[in-house]
Design a protein around this motif. Structure first.
Motif, PDB file in Angstrom:
ATOM      1  N   ASN A  30       0.942  -1.180   0.025  1.00 38.84           N
ATOM      2  CA  ASN A  30       0.173   0.142   0.123  1.00 38.84           C
ATOM      3  C   ASN A  30       0.810   1.212   0.018  1.00 38.84           C
ATOM      4  OD1 ASN A  30      -2.365   1.255  -0.063  1.00 38.84           O
ATOM      5  ND2 ASN A  30      -2.589   1.754   2.199  1.00 38.84           N
ATOM      6  N   PRO A  31       1.609   1.322  -0.709  1.00 39.07           N
ATOM      7  CA  PRO A  31       2.541   2.484  -0.790  1.00 39.07           C
ATOM      8  C   PRO A  31       1.717   3.773  -1.792  1.00 39.07           C
ATOM      9  CG  PRO A  31       3.438   1.160  -2.660  1.00 39.07           C
ATOM     10  CD  PRO A  31       2.237   0.360  -1.804  1.00 39.07           C
ATOM     11  N   ASN A  32       2.246   5.112  -1.312  1.00 35.79           N
ATOM     12  CA  ASN A  32       1.581   6.207  -2.432  1.00 35.79           C
ATOM     13  C   ASN A  32       2.690   5.943  -3.520  1.00 35.79           C
ATOM     14  OD1 ASN A  32      -0.032   6.948  -0.598  1.00 35.79           O
ATOM     15  ND2 ASN A  32       1.039   8.649   0.030  1.00 35.79           N
ATOM     16  N   LEU A  33       2.211   6.188  -4.800  1.00 33.69           N
ATOM     17  CA  LEU A  33       2.866   6.023  -5.960  1.00 33.69           C
ATOM     18  C   LEU A  33       3.067   7.372  -6.567  1.00 33.69           C
ATOM     19  CD1 LEU A  33       2.215   2.562  -6.939  1.00 33.69           C
ATOM     20  CD2 LEU A  33       4.257   3.056  -5.966  1.00 33.69           C
ATOM     21  N   TYR A  34       4.020   7.794  -7.575  1.00 38.79           N
ATOM     22  CA  TYR A  34       4.084   9.034  -8.179  1.00 38.79           C
ATOM     23  C   TYR A  34       4.797   8.769  -9.469  1.00 38.79           C
ATOM     24  CZ  TYR A  34       3.605  10.237  -2.999  1.00 38.79           C
ATOM     25  OH  TYR A  34       3.281  10.257  -1.822  1.00 38.79           O
ATOM     26  N   TRP A  35       4.364   9.707 -10.421  1.00 38.08           N
ATOM     27  CA  TRP A  35       5.120   9.875 -11.651  1.00 38.08           C
ATOM     28  C   TRP A  35       5.312  11.264 -11.796  1.00 38.08           C
ATOM     29  CZ3 TRP A  35       7.236   6.370 -14.570  1.00 38.08           C
ATOM     30  CH2 TRP A  35       6.734   5.188 -14.779  1.00 38.08           C
ATOM     31  N   TYR A  36       6.692  11.469 -12.183  1.00 37.80           N
ATOM     32  CA  TYR A  36       7.173  12.740 -12.353  1.00 37.80           C
ATOM     33  C   TYR A  36       7.697  13.090 -13.647  1.00 37.80           C
ATOM     34  CZ  TYR A  36       7.350  13.782  -7.236  1.00 37.80           C
ATOM     35  OH  TYR A  36       7.028  13.737  -5.910  1.00 37.80           O
ATOM     36  N   ARG A  37       7.991  14.121 -14.279  1.00 40.21           N
ATOM     37  CA  ARG A  37       8.732  14.424 -15.542  1.00 40.21           C
ATOM     38  C   ARG A  37       9.726  15.524 -15.103  1.00 40.21           C
ATOM     39  NH1 ARG A  37       5.229  15.325 -20.474  1.00 40.21           N
ATOM     40  NH2 ARG A  37       4.371  17.323 -19.214  1.00 40.21           N
ATOM     41  N   GLN A  38      10.886  15.310 -15.916  1.00 38.60           N
ATOM     42  CA  GLN A  38      11.889  16.181 -15.583  1.00 38.60           C
ATOM     43  C   GLN A  38      12.417  16.597 -16.992  1.00 38.60           C
ATOM     44  OE1 GLN A  38      15.582  14.887 -13.764  1.00 38.60           O
ATOM     45  NE2 GLN A  38      15.883  16.724 -12.869  1.00 38.60           N
ATOM     46  N   ALA A  39      12.241  17.877 -17.301  1.00 41.26           N
ATOM     47  CA  ALA A  39      12.845  18.429 -18.545  1.00 41.26           C
ATOM     48  C   ALA A  39      14.457  18.544 -18.214  1.00 41.26           C
ATOM     49  CB  ALA A  39      12.375  19.755 -18.924  1.00 41.26           C
ATOM     50  N   ALA A  40      15.179  18.558 -19.341  1.00 41.81           N
ATOM     51  CA  ALA A  40      16.491  18.441 -19.263  1.00 41.81           C
ATOM     52  C   ALA A  40      17.031  19.838 -18.420  1.00 41.81           C
ATOM     53  CB  ALA A  40      17.659  18.645 -20.524  1.00 41.81           C
ATOM     54  N   GLY A  41      18.043  19.643 -17.273  1.00 44.12           N
ATOM     55  CA  GLY A  41      18.435  20.610 -16.664  1.00 44.12           C
ATOM     56  C   GLY A  41      17.368  21.399 -15.659  1.00 44.12           C
ATOM     57  N   SER A  84       6.174  17.242 -27.344  1.00 43.04           N
ATOM     58  CA  SER A  84       6.326  17.880 -26.267  1.00 43.04           C
ATOM     59  C   SER A  84       6.214  16.965 -24.850  1.00 43.04           C
ATOM     60  CB  SER A  84       5.162  18.698 -25.836  1.00 43.04           C
ATOM     61  OG  SER A  84       3.862  18.170 -25.923  1.00 43.04           O
ATOM     62  N   ASP A  85       6.101  15.675 -25.169  1.00 49.15           N
ATOM     63  CA  ASP A  85       5.944  14.590 -24.122  1.00 49.15           C
ATOM     64  C   ASP A  85       7.397  13.983 -23.909  1.00 49.15           C
ATOM     65  OD1 ASP A  85       2.896  13.325 -25.473  1.00 49.15           O
ATOM     66  OD2 ASP A  85       3.144  14.559 -23.668  1.00 49.15           O
ATOM     67  N   SER A  86       8.315  14.379 -24.805  1.00 46.43           N
ATOM     68  CA  SER A  86      10.078  13.989 -24.619  1.00 46.43           C
ATOM     69  C   SER A  86      10.341  14.494 -23.135  1.00 46.43           C
ATOM     70  CB  SER A  86      10.648  14.801 -25.437  1.00 46.43           C
ATOM     71  OG  SER A  86      10.478  14.030 -26.737  1.00 46.43           O
ATOM     72  N   GLY A  87      11.112  13.613 -22.512  1.00 43.68           N
ATOM     73  CA  GLY A  87      11.486  14.080 -21.345  1.00 43.68           C
ATOM     74  C   GLY A  87      12.067  12.893 -20.444  1.00 43.68           C
ATOM     75  N   PHE A  88      12.547  13.055 -18.989  1.00 43.27           N
ATOM     76  CA  PHE A  88      12.973  12.092 -18.331  1.00 43.27           C
ATOM     77  C   PHE A  88      11.770  11.886 -17.354  1.00 43.27           C
ATOM     78  CE2 PHE A  88      15.978   9.381 -16.835  1.00 43.27           C
ATOM     79  CZ  PHE A  88      16.133   9.321 -15.198  1.00 43.27           C
ATOM     80  N   TYR A  89      11.430  10.606 -17.248  1.00 46.28           N
ATOM     81  CA  TYR A  89      10.223  10.263 -16.414  1.00 46.28           C
ATOM     82  C   TYR A  89      10.616   9.406 -15.213  1.00 46.28           C
ATOM     83  CZ  TYR A  89       7.260  11.980 -19.839  1.00 46.28           C
ATOM     84  OH  TYR A  89       6.459  12.913 -21.109  1.00 46.28           O
ATOM     85  N   LEU A  90      10.239   9.839 -13.837  1.00 47.32           N
ATOM     86  CA  LEU A  90      10.608   9.293 -12.950  1.00 47.32           C
ATOM     87  C   LEU A  90       9.581   8.671 -11.949  1.00 47.32           C
ATOM     88  CD1 LEU A  90      13.280  11.617 -11.725  1.00 47.32           C
ATOM     89  CD2 LEU A  90      13.817   9.274 -11.780  1.00 47.32           C
ATOM     90  N   CYS A  91       9.612   7.746 -11.608  1.00 47.73           N
ATOM     91  CA  CYS A  91       8.620   6.868 -10.850  1.00 47.73           C
ATOM     92  C   CYS A  91       8.945   7.046  -9.285  1.00 47.73           C
ATOM     93  CB  CYS A  91       8.243   5.450 -11.163  1.00 47.73           C
ATOM     94  SG  CYS A  91       7.128   4.644 -10.266  1.00 47.73           S
ATOM     95  N   ALA A  92       8.207   7.072  -8.288  1.00 48.45           N
ATOM     96  CA  ALA A  92       8.710   7.075  -6.679  1.00 48.45           C
ATOM     97  C   ALA A  92       7.694   6.663  -5.831  1.00 48.45           C
ATOM     98  CB  ALA A  92       8.924   8.654  -6.439  1.00 48.45           C
ATOM     99  N   TRP A  93       7.956   5.925  -4.867  1.00 46.47           N
ATOM    100  CA  TRP A  93       7.063   5.354  -3.934  1.00 46.47           C
ATOM    101  C   TRP A  93       7.285   6.122  -2.387  1.00 46.47           C
ATOM    102  CZ3 TRP A  93       8.351   2.614   0.453  1.00 46.47           C
ATOM    103  CH2 TRP A  93       9.672   2.102   0.500  1.00 46.47           C
ATOM    104  N   ALA A  94       6.394   6.048  -1.489  1.00 43.89           N
ATOM    105  CA  ALA A  94       6.429   6.350  -0.199  1.00 43.89           C
ATOM    106  C   ALA A  94       5.445   5.790   0.459  1.00 43.89           C
ATOM    107  CB  ALA A  94       6.307   7.909  -0.096  1.00 43.89           C
ATOM    108  N   THR A  95       5.939   5.540   1.968  1.00 45.67           N
ATOM    109  CA  THR A  95       5.129   5.005   2.828  1.00 45.67           C
ATOM    110  C   THR A  95       4.938   6.031   4.248  1.00 45.67           C
ATOM    111  OG1 THR A  95       6.713   3.775   3.955  1.00 45.67           O
ATOM    112  CG2 THR A  95       5.470   2.785   2.174  1.00 45.67           C
ATOM    113  N   GLY A  96       4.752   5.623   5.366  1.00 44.24           N
ATOM    114  CA  GLY A  96       4.583   6.225   6.377  1.00 44.24           C
ATOM    115  C   GLY A  96       5.828   6.897   6.853  1.00 44.24           C
TER     116      GLY A  96
END
Lengths: 111, 116
Positions: A30-41, A84-96
């Motif tokens: 039951n983690p919280n999950l996240y998707w991020y996008r990061q443009a260059a720099g 414009s969808d080009s980029g670096f995509y990061l997934c992350a998780w978190a709990t308590g």
């Protein structure tokens, strides 16, 4: 111990093609999950987050969607990619513990 | 809404020297968390250090320490005895204590170059 897997590491796709990026977490429930996008720099832009199966919140309206079919699986999708969808995509998780842990990322190039 | 500002886009330091990265934030909350993340050229995001706002003691993690000034809403990162492996982009981040979503608000980052 907990681990997060994200794939593919690199992806080159033509404009108008579909997209599916997958993220899975092991060693926790039951983690919280996240998707991020990061443009260059640049900094990280939160795209979607999920606090449970089937629960998706969108931060930025755009050409992408997310789904969480299983507790520890988070998928980022698009029906038709834009330049414009080009980029670096990061997934992350978190709990308590209030700490977000990140995957290794996917570098997406839309040509 | 909360915001995080990193006013130094780029910095450099000589190996073995000390460098301080700045971060300021804006919030009306009294309790929250602050983080520093490191993103080396591999682009893997790595947690460096975490600070709880209700703790007055500054967090320390080996060569990394913070100067947390709650009244000034400042959260700087000090790297002592800089090493070549510290070359990376550093992000400051804010999280509300009461947030059940755990959302982080990131600054724009500071690129640090450690020179031999």
């Amino acid at each position: 111990s907990q681990t997060i897997h994200q794939w593919p590491a690199t992806l080159v796709q033509p404009v108008g093609s579909p997209l599916s990026l997958e993220c899975t977490v092991e060693g926790t429930s039951n983690p919280n999950l996240y998707w991020y996008r990061q443009a260059a720099g640049r900094g990280l832009q939160l795209l979607f987050y999920s606090v449970g199966i089937g629960q998706i919140s969108s931060e930025v309206p755009q050409n992408l969607s997310a789904s969480r079919p299983q507790d520890r699986q988070f998928i980022l999708s698009s029906k038709k990619l834009l330049l414009s969808d080009s980029g670096f995509y990061l997934c992350a998780w978190a709990t308590g513990q209030n700490i977000q842990y990140f995957g290794a990322g996917t570098r997406l190039s839309v040509l | 809404a909360q915001t995080v500002t990193q006013s130094q886009p780029e910095m450099s330091v000589q190996e073995a020297e000390t460098v301080t990265l700045s971060c300021t934030y804006d919030t009306s909350e009294n309790n929250y968390y602050l983080f520093w993340y490191k993103q080396p050229p591999s682009r893997q995001m790595i947690l460096v250090i975490r600070q709880e706002a209700y703790k007055q003691q500054n967090a320390t993690e080996n060569r990394f320490s913070v100067n947390f000034q709650k009244a000034a809403k400042s959260f700087s990162l000090k790297i002592s005895d800089s090493q070549l492996g510290d070359t990376a982009m550093y992000f400051c981040a804010f999280r509300r204590l009461t947030s059940n979503t755990g959302k982080l608000i990131f600054g724009q980052g500071t690129t640090l170059q450690v020179k031999p």
